[in-house]
Design a protein around this motif. Structure first.
Motif, short mmCIF file in Angstrom:
data_model
loop_
_atom_site.label_atom_id
_atom_site.label_comp_id
_atom_site.label_asym_id
_atom_site.label_seq_id
_atom_site.Cartn_x
_atom_site.Cartn_y
_atom_site.Cartn_z
N TYR A 180 10.77 37.55 -14.40
CA TYR A 180 9.43 37.50 -13.78
C TYR A 180 8.81 38.89 -13.58
N GLN A 181 9.50 39.95 -14.02
CA GLN A 181 9.06 41.32 -13.73
C GLN A 181 8.78 41.45 -12.22
N ASN A 182 7.57 41.87 -11.85
CA ASN A 182 7.31 42.10 -10.42
C ASN A 182 6.73 40.87 -9.72
N ARG A 183 6.73 39.71 -10.39
CA ARG A 183 6.10 38.51 -9.82
C ARG A 183 7.09 37.74 -8.94
N ARG A 184 7.44 38.34 -7.82
CA ARG A 184 8.42 37.71 -6.93
C ARG A 184 7.95 36.32 -6.47
N ALA A 185 6.67 36.18 -6.18
CA ALA A 185 6.15 34.90 -5.68
C ALA A 185 6.37 33.78 -6.70
N ASP A 186 6.24 34.09 -7.98
CA ASP A 186 6.43 33.07 -9.01
C ASP A 186 7.90 32.64 -9.07
N TYR A 187 8.80 33.62 -8.96
CA TYR A 187 10.23 33.31 -8.94
C TYR A 187 10.56 32.42 -7.73
N VAL A 188 10.04 32.78 -6.57
CA VAL A 188 10.35 32.03 -5.35
C VAL A 188 9.82 30.60 -5.44
N LYS A 189 8.60 30.46 -5.94
CA LYS A 189 8.02 29.11 -6.07
C LYS A 189 8.85 28.26 -7.04
N ALA A 190 9.23 28.87 -8.15
CA ALA A 190 10.01 28.12 -9.15
C ALA A 190 11.38 27.72 -8.61
N VAL A 191 11.98 28.60 -7.81
CA VAL A 191 13.27 28.27 -7.20
C VAL A 191 13.11 27.14 -6.20
N LEU A 192 12.10 27.23 -5.34
CA LEU A 192 11.92 26.20 -4.30
C LEU A 192 11.58 24.85 -4.92
N ASP A 193 10.81 24.86 -6.00
CA ASP A 193 10.41 23.58 -6.62
C ASP A 193 11.50 23.01 -7.53
N GLY A 194 12.28 23.88 -8.18
CA GLY A 194 13.15 23.37 -9.23
C GLY A 194 14.64 23.60 -9.08
N LEU A 195 15.06 24.47 -8.16
CA LEU A 195 16.49 24.79 -8.10
C LEU A 195 17.11 24.65 -6.71
N VAL A 196 16.29 24.59 -5.68
CA VAL A 196 16.89 24.66 -4.35
C VAL A 196 17.82 23.45 -4.12
N ASN A 197 18.99 23.75 -3.56
CA ASN A 197 20.06 22.75 -3.44
C ASN A 197 20.07 22.20 -2.00
N TRP A 198 19.24 21.18 -1.77
CA TRP A 198 19.14 20.62 -0.42
C TRP A 198 20.46 19.98 0.01
N SER A 199 21.24 19.50 -0.95
CA SER A 199 22.54 18.88 -0.58
C SER A 199 23.47 19.92 0.03
N PHE A 200 23.45 21.13 -0.51
CA PHE A 200 24.27 22.21 0.05
C PHE A 200 23.78 22.54 1.46
N ALA A 201 22.45 22.62 1.63
CA ALA A 201 21.90 22.89 2.97
C ALA A 201 22.31 21.78 3.94
N ALA A 202 22.30 20.52 3.46
CA ALA A 202 22.67 19.39 4.32
C ALA A 202 24.14 19.46 4.72
N GLU A 203 24.99 19.89 3.77
CA GLU A 203 26.42 20.06 4.10
C GLU A 203 26.59 21.09 5.20
N ASN A 204 25.88 22.20 5.08
CA ASN A 204 25.99 23.25 6.10
C ASN A 204 25.41 22.77 7.44
N PHE A 205 24.34 21.99 7.35
CA PHE A 205 23.70 21.44 8.55
C PHE A 205 24.66 20.51 9.30
N GLY A 206 25.40 19.72 8.53
CA GLY A 206 26.28 18.72 9.15
C GLY A 206 27.66 19.24 9.52
N SER A 207 27.97 20.45 9.12
CA SER A 207 29.35 20.91 9.32
C SER A 207 29.51 21.63 10.67
#
Ligand code: FE2
Length: 207
Positions: A180-207
């Motif tokens: 993404y070169q210097n386009r941090r916002a594009d990287y962050v949006k793409a990660v949140l929309d397409g890669l973020v692992n809510w199941s991992f967050a839920a495991e941490n939430f429940g542990s």
């Protein structure tokens, strides 16, 4: 190095990636993973092993090294490499191929209680990730029974201030510059929309 040091130095190991190096494409390329995991993350592990060999930290769990060296000015190098080792292992698990979507029910309800909607939570994560000045991390954490978004600079870890991390986004340039070169916002949006692992967050939430 004496035999004594060899016996007591238990090397920290670079954990295996939880997916193939091309599995996060096209959001994060195999080339980025090659450098980020294969050079940067490995570098932190290698440095940590060198720095703790023969010291009182050599036999400690990683989390304990992070806790005991945080904010100690004479232990900065050990803290930075221990924390970056921990942060990166946590980051890889915060992502998954074909991630994004809706969080599991219990986590979704907690997110709605704290942020109103999942989209509002994602927006706060994106804001934290894009406004972190220089290198650092954006985190979803549990703090005093509520979910919050926080950011840390450089190697900072929310556990050292009593918060429990649920997921993180690496915003060091090495995490996105090749794709993404210097386009941090594009990287962050793409990660949140397409890669973020809510199941991992839920495991941490429940542990
Ligand atoms: Fe990184």
């Amino acid at each position: 190095m004496s035999n004594d040091k060899i016996i007591h130095a238990i090397p920290y190991v670079l954990p295996a990636l939880p997916y193939a190096d091309n599995a996060l494409g096209p959001v994060i390329s195999a080339q980025t993973i090659g450098f980020h995991y294969g050079k940067h993350h490995k570098g932190y592990v290698d440095n940590l092993n060198k720095l703790v060999a023969g010291t009182e930290f050599a036999d400690l769990p990683l989390e304990k090294i992070v806790a005991e060296t945080a904010a100690k000015t004479d232990k900065t190098a050990i803290f930075n490499n221990a924390a970056q080792t921990w942060n990166h292992t946590f980051y890889w698990r915060s992502l998954r191929p074909k991630g994004g979507g809706a969080p599991p029910a219990a986590l979704k309800h907690a997110i709605e209680a704290s942020f109103g909607t999942v989209d509002a939570c994602k927006k706060e994560l994106a804001t934290a990730a894009t406004t972190q000045f220089g290198s650092g991390w954006a985190w979803l954490v549990m703090d005093g029974g509520m979910l919050k978004v926080v950011k840390t600079g450089n190697a900072g870890v929310p556990t050292t201030t009593g918060m429990k991390p649920l997921l993180t986004i690496d915003v060091w340039e090495h995490a996105y510059y090749l794709d993404y070169q210097n386009r941090r916002a594009d990287y962050v949006k793409a990660v949140l929309d397409g890669l973020v692992n809510w199941s991992f967050a839920a495991e941490n939430f429940g542990s």
